[in-house]
Design a protein around this motif. Structure first.
Motif, mmCIF file in Angstrom:
data_model
loop_
_atom_site.group_PDB
_atom_site.id
_atom_site.type_symbol
_atom_site.label_atom_id
_atom_site.label_comp_id
_atom_site.label_asym_id
_atom_site.label_seq_id
_atom_site.Cartn_x
_atom_site.Cartn_y
_atom_site.Cartn_z
ATOM 1 N N GLU A 376 0.806 -1.225 0.000
ATOM 2 C CA GLU A 376 0.000 0.000 0.000
ATOM 3 C C GLU A 376 0.837 1.272 0.000
ATOM 4 O O GLU A 376 0.321 2.369 -0.196
ATOM 5 C CB GLU A 376 -0.963 -0.001 1.189
ATOM 6 N N ALA A 377 2.124 1.131 0.278
ATOM 7 C CA ALA A 377 3.083 2.225 0.188
ATOM 8 C C ALA A 377 2.627 3.532 0.836
ATOM 9 O O ALA A 377 2.635 4.584 0.182
ATOM 10 C CB ALA A 377 3.467 2.452 -1.279
ATOM 11 N N PRO A 378 2.229 3.519 2.123
ATOM 12 C CA PRO A 378 1.882 4.788 2.770
ATOM 13 C C PRO A 378 3.069 5.746 2.781
ATOM 14 O O PRO A 378 2.876 6.972 2.768
ATOM 15 C CB PRO A 378 1.487 4.370 4.198
ATOM 16 N N ASP A 379 4.268 5.192 2.767
ATOM 17 C CA ASP A 379 5.483 6.023 2.795
ATOM 18 C C ASP A 379 5.710 6.767 1.485
ATOM 19 O O ASP A 379 6.597 7.608 1.397
ATOM 20 C CB ASP A 379 6.703 5.138 3.106
ATOM 21 N N LYS A 380 4.918 6.438 0.466
ATOM 22 C CA LYS A 380 5.064 7.146 -0.816
ATOM 23 C C LYS A 380 3.831 7.990 -1.106
ATOM 24 O O LYS A 380 3.733 8.607 -2.161
ATOM 25 C CB LYS A 380 5.258 6.137 -1.949
ATOM 26 N N SER A 381 2.881 8.007 -0.169
ATOM 27 C CA SER A 381 1.610 8.684 -0.419
ATOM 28 C C SER A 381 1.755 10.201 -0.270
ATOM 29 O O SER A 381 2.391 10.686 0.660
ATOM 30 C CB SER A 381 0.568 8.153 0.572
ATOM 31 N N GLU A 382 1.122 10.916 -1.186
ATOM 32 C CA GLU A 382 1.121 12.382 -1.097
ATOM 33 C C GLU A 382 0.185 12.822 0.026
ATOM 34 O O GLU A 382 0.495 13.721 0.784
ATOM 35 C CB GLU A 382 0.623 12.999 -2.410
ATOM 36 N N ASN A 610 10.032 -9.619 -6.741
ATOM 37 C CA ASN A 610 10.929 -8.497 -6.981
ATOM 38 C C ASN A 610 11.932 -8.381 -5.833
ATOM 39 O O ASN A 610 11.587 -7.965 -4.733
ATOM 40 C CB ASN A 610 10.102 -7.212 -7.124
ATOM 41 N N VAL A 611 13.152 -8.771 -6.118
ATOM 42 C CA VAL A 611 14.156 -8.830 -5.057
ATOM 43 C C VAL A 611 14.511 -7.431 -4.535
ATOM 44 O O VAL A 611 14.835 -7.254 -3.358
ATOM 45 C CB VAL A 611 15.387 -9.632 -5.555
ATOM 46 N N GLY A 612 14.383 -6.430 -5.408
ATOM 47 C CA GLY A 612 14.676 -5.057 -4.987
ATOM 48 C C GLY A 612 13.706 -4.575 -3.925
ATOM 49 O O GLY A 612 14.042 -3.767 -3.064
ATOM 50 N N ALA A 613 12.454 -5.114 -3.976
ATOM 51 C CA ALA A 613 11.446 -4.721 -2.990
ATOM 52 C C ALA A 613 11.871 -5.164 -1.591
ATOM 53 O O ALA A 613 11.463 -4.578 -0.599
ATOM 54 C CB ALA A 613 10.095 -5.337 -3.355
ATOM 55 N N ARG A 614 12.682 -6.215 -1.510
ATOM 56 C CA ARG A 614 13.142 -6.688 -0.190
ATOM 57 C C ARG A 614 14.084 -5.646 0.414
ATOM 58 O O ARG A 614 13.995 -5.314 1.587
ATOM 59 C CB ARG A 614 13.856 -8.032 -0.327
ATOM 60 N N ARG A 615 14.966 -5.162 -0.420
ATOM 61 C CA ARG A 615 15.893 -4.122 0.071
ATOM 62 C C ARG A 615 15.088 -2.897 0.505
ATOM 63 O O ARG A 615 15.314 -2.308 1.551
ATOM 64 C CB ARG A 615 16.879 -3.753 -1.045
ATOM 65 N N THR A 619 14.687 -1.104 4.380
ATOM 66 C CA THR A 619 15.044 0.288 4.686
ATOM 67 C C THR A 619 13.823 1.036 5.230
ATOM 68 O O THR A 619 13.923 1.783 6.198
ATOM 69 C CB THR A 619 15.511 1.002 3.396
ATOM 70 N N THR A 620 12.670 0.806 4.588
ATOM 71 C CA THR A 620 11.461 1.548 4.987
ATOM 72 C C THR A 620 11.073 1.271 6.437
ATOM 73 O O THR A 620 10.747 2.196 7.175
ATOM 74 C CB THR A 620 10.282 1.185 4.053
ATOM 75 N N VAL A 621 11.100 -0.002 6.859
ATOM 76 C CA VAL A 621 10.614 -0.296 8.220
ATOM 77 C C VAL A 621 11.465 0.395 9.280
ATOM 78 O O VAL A 621 10.970 0.745 10.347
ATOM 79 C CB VAL A 621 10.517 -1.810 8.550
ATOM 80 N N ARG A 622 12.710 0.626 8.970
ATOM 81 C CA ARG A 622 13.562 1.306 9.964
ATOM 82 C C ARG A 622 13.103 2.741 10.192
ATOM 83 O O ARG A 622 13.355 3.325 11.224
ATOM 84 C CB ARG A 622 15.019 1.314 9.487
ATOM 85 N N LYS A 623 12.431 3.295 9.184
ATOM 86 C CA LYS A 623 12.010 4.701 9.301
ATOM 87 C C LYS A 623 10.609 4.837 9.902
ATOM 88 O O LYS A 623 10.150 5.942 10.153
ATOM 89 C CB LYS A 623 12.032 5.339 7.914
ATOM 90 N N ILE A 624 9.909 3.722 10.091
ATOM 91 C CA ILE A 624 8.543 3.800 10.639
ATOM 92 C C ILE A 624 8.608 4.003 12.158
ATOM 93 O O ILE A 624 9.349 3.307 12.846
ATOM 94 C CB ILE A 624 7.756 2.515 10.300
ATOM 95 N N THR A 625 7.839 4.962 12.650
ATOM 96 C CA THR A 625 7.798 5.195 14.097
ATOM 97 C C THR A 625 6.763 4.275 14.716
ATOM 98 O O THR A 625 5.612 4.246 14.280
ATOM 99 C CB THR A 625 7.403 6.661 14.394
ATOM 100 N N LYS A 626 7.190 3.505 15.709
ATOM 101 C CA LYS A 626 6.264 2.566 16.349
ATOM 102 C C LYS A 626 5.626 3.227 17.553
ATOM 103 O O LYS A 626 6.303 3.870 18.343
ATOM 104 C CB LYS A 626 6.992 1.303 16.826
ATOM 105 N N VAL A 627 4.326 3.039 17.676
ATOM 106 C CA VAL A 627 3.615 3.575 18.829
ATOM 107 C C VAL A 627 3.053 2.375 19.586
ATOM 108 O O VAL A 627 2.396 1.512 18.992
ATOM 109 C CB VAL A 627 2.482 4.520 18.365
ATOM 110 N N GLU A 628 3.347 2.289 20.859
ATOM 111 C CA GLU A 628 2.929 1.128 21.637
ATOM 112 C C GLU A 628 1.617 1.442 22.344
ATOM 113 O O GLU A 628 1.592 2.231 23.289
ATOM 114 C CB GLU A 628 4.054 0.777 22.630
#
Ligand code: FES
Length: 683
Positions: A376-382, A610-615, A619-628
């Motif tokens: 769903e790529a929320p990290d790419k959403s405008e 798509n092997v590039g999607a793994r890379r 990277t993307t998950v490291r930038k997601i802020t987790k809220v507990e």
């Protein structure tokens, strides 16, 4: 390629790439030099037919060229042989055989493109572009020579270096044990499957075949859920889903929900190992049935991608999940993992098959949520998008290009029809849609297995075999929302009495009331009702979901979202209007609330193809802020306010534009005729 404009011009479509090449250059060579996506397994030997192209002849004013009939070399014996044996579609040539003789326009059909786009039926945030980690290569290997002693593996490596520019490979002992026999059987030609991970490791040999193999190679994208395990068998050449299948997760016998499985591991020494074995056995049985049904051999499955929540993740890997049951919810590892299938005892596929697990986002937000992020790529959403994956645990993401937040909220199994008096899983016979007439308070409904509404002609016949057996998750959401809209339920979630609602379908149930949808008790069938207890269960589930979303909105500093995406198999079936009447999700324009179907499964397919999607996802998950949610004091406050239907304090102006909810309070008036205050208000 030359700069000489006197040399013939070769133009490729659909890429539009062009260049001048000396007469006699094979089209495959020209394609490679221009970086045109043209497939080849045999390296231009004229035996694999993957390099098929379609030349076009005539005037091309758009390109400024005229293509003469003799722009390519004559049809040759290799093409004839292939045509005789397998048949080449009309107008096609083999790109490795046809050479440039004059200016020419060459079309590369989709099936000859390596990085083709996989056609997806549902509207989705991103397409799948084929770029798998595993490819097939055909090589001719030198025979051993007494004067120059080298091992068969070294000569295979040399051949790969010379013929495919692949420097070195690693090979497991089990493959070395077969290498000599296969090389000799193939008369010193072999096809190898090489896996090139996204981590720049040495390519790994996964399988070898004598000569040029006709075998297709496959991968499994597996969504390992707490309740069900769903697998898609994908062709690794073109991404096609050859077969989809699923089974129940046998770990259910250790506990319905995740926390009860964690407690099983806590209370019973060795309990986690039992659960690991149970899920691996189920995966083997599922894979076995898939290979049988698809009529392929287990060895043809060379890759598997898993997406799952953190508890499933640990139990699949044989890691103890007990730390996930208590704060601070520490994972053994949140990193993505690659390992051979044999390490997980996955015996129904190639033992060298490479297994990839997407990274987990946090102790409560797993690889399944990462897969949803990928799809769903929320990290790419405008715009600001709220992505909700509804299951036993709702995994919620809120974000846009600049920031993404994620949390998980314990909704429990009510949305899946569990803990509901007439609840059942989505199966034939279950009520999935329901409408209640606000005047007569009479219901009409549809059951899974028939397209007819219950008041339409032929309904009884259509459901004769399945019967009407219960209500599934989407049905109960519609039922509760319809009851609210029809004035059978007040905003606090109380069902009115027959006197208060004016319908005998409001029946007493102890000290509360229930709404009777269908009564077949006279014929020995079920009485299908929505009870006060059901309403409470749905209120708890929806409050948890809404509170999670609200917490992320607080963290983001916003009061509204631009759009909402409902993911999960369940999300695909629920009516967005009813979900909003219930107050499951924050207010948003209804046309901005969409369903993404099984986004976690789609994410698994993307990572498989798509092997590039793994890379990218690592990277993307490291930038997601987790809220507990569990330790956030605000969560409780949001939860309590979200108990009302749709909400005690938050306004729902967008909902009010399309639905008018009666303002009722069934807790007053003592149940006398017309009792209960009644006002009408918007939203
Ligand atoms: Fe294999 Fe042309 S590259 S047939």
């Amino acid at each position: 390629m030359t700069d000489q404009s006197s040399d013939p011009l070769v133009i490729f479509t659909p890429s539009g790439k062009r260049g001048h090449f000396p007469t006699g250059t094979p089209i495959l060579t020209a394609a490679r030099q221009l970086g045109v996506d043209l497939d080849s397994v045999c390296g231009g030997r004229g035996i694999c037919s993957k390099c098929q192209i379609t030349p076009s002849y005539g005037e091309f004013s758009k390109h400024g060229v005229t293509v003469r009939d003799d722009a390519l070399s004559d049809w040759n014996a290799v093409e004839q042989r292939y045509d005789d044996k397998r048949g080449l579609p009309k107008g096609r040539r083999l790109g490795c055989q046809a050479t440039v003789q004059g200016d020419v326009v060459i079309d590369v059909p989709p099936e000859s493109q390596v990085h083709r786009q996989v056609v997806r039926k549902a509207a989705a945030a991103r397409d799948i572009i084929m770029d798998p980690a595993t490819h097939l290569y055909f090589v001719e290997v030198d025979q051993p020579d007494m004067h120059e002693p080298t091992g068969d593996l070294e000569r295979l490596e040399r051949a790969l270096r010379e013929q495919w520019q692949i420097d070195a490979i690693s090979a497991d002992l089990s493959l070395l044990a077969r290498l000599q026999e296969v090389l000799r059987k193939g008369n010193w030609t072999v096809t190898v499957a090489l896996h090139q991970s996204h981590r720049d490791e040495t390519p790994r040999l996964l399988e070898i075949w004598p000569g040029l193999t006709e075998d297709r190679i496959y991968g499994l994208a597996i969504d390992l859920g707490s309740t069900t395990i769903a697998a898609h068998l994908c062709d690794l050449r073109n991404g096609e889903v050859k077969l989809s299948s699923g089974v129940m997760n046998p770990q259910i016998r250790f506990g319905e929900d995740l926390m009860s499985r964690v407690s099983y591991a806590m209370m019973n020494p060795g309990g986690e190992a039992e659960m690991t074995q149970a899920v691996r056995t189920a995966l083997n049985a599922l894979t076995d049935s898939i290979t049988t049904e698809a009529e392929i051999r287990p060895n043809q499955i060379l890759e598997t991608v898993f997406v799952c929540n953190p508890v499933m993740h640990h139990l699949l890997l044989g890691l103890n999940p007990v730390e996930l049951g208590q704060a601070p919810f520490a994972l053994v590892t949140s990193e993505a993992m690659s390992l051979p299938a044999r390490d997980l005892d996955l015996t129904a596929m190639n033992p060298n098959a490479q297994v990839y697990l997407l990274p987990c986002i946090a102790g409560h937000v797993g690889a399944d949520a990462a897969a949803v992020t990928l799809a769903e790529a929320p990290d790419k959403s405008e715009d600001l998008v709220l992505v909700v994956d509804v299951g036993t645990n709702a995994e919620i993401q809120l974000g846009n290009k600049s920031r993404v937040l994620a949390c998980s909220s314990p909704t429990g199994p009510a949305f899946e029809g569990a803990q509901i008096s007439s609840g059942q899983r989505a199966a034939p016979g279950a009520i999935e849609r329901i409408e209640i007439n606000p005047e007569t308070k009479e219901p009409r409904f549809r059951v899974i297995g028939s397209d007819l509404w219950s008041d339409e002609e032929g309904f009884d016949l259509a459901i004769a075999t399945t019967g009407i057996t219960g209500i599934c998750g989407s049905g109960i959401i519609e039922a509760v929302a319809e009851m609210r809209m029809a004035g059978l339920l007040d905003s606090r979630g109380l069902i009115g009495s027959a006197e208060q609602t004016g319908t005998p379908r409001s029946v007493p149930e102890g000290r509360t009331h229930a709404y009777l949808i269908h009564d077949a008790s006279a014929e020995g069938g079920p009485k299908i009702m929505v009870t006060q207890g059901d309403i409470r269960a749905i209120q708890l589930a929806k409050s948890a979901l809404y509170a999670g979303a609200r917490l992320l909105m607080d963290e983001m500093g916003v009061d509204k979202v631009d759009r909402v995406v409902l993911a999960g198999a369940f999300g695909a079936h629920i009516s967005t209007k009813h979900a909003m009447v219930l107050g499951m999700i924050p207010d948003a324009p209804l046309d901005k609330v969409t369903s993404a179907g099984n986004a976690a499964g789609t994410g698994a397919r993307i990572a498989l193809c798509n092997v590039g999607a793994r890379r990218e996802i690592e990277t993307t998950v490291r930038k997601i802020t987790k809220v507990e949610t569990a330790i956030e004091p605000k969560f409780q406050e949001h939860f309590v306010n979200a108990n009302a239907i749709p909400h005690a304090t938050d306004p729902f102006p967008e909902l009010a534009k399309v639905v008018t909810l009666p303002d009722l309070d069934f807790n007053t008036g003592g149940g006398g005729a017309g009792g209960g205050r009644r006002r009408r208000r918007r939203g």
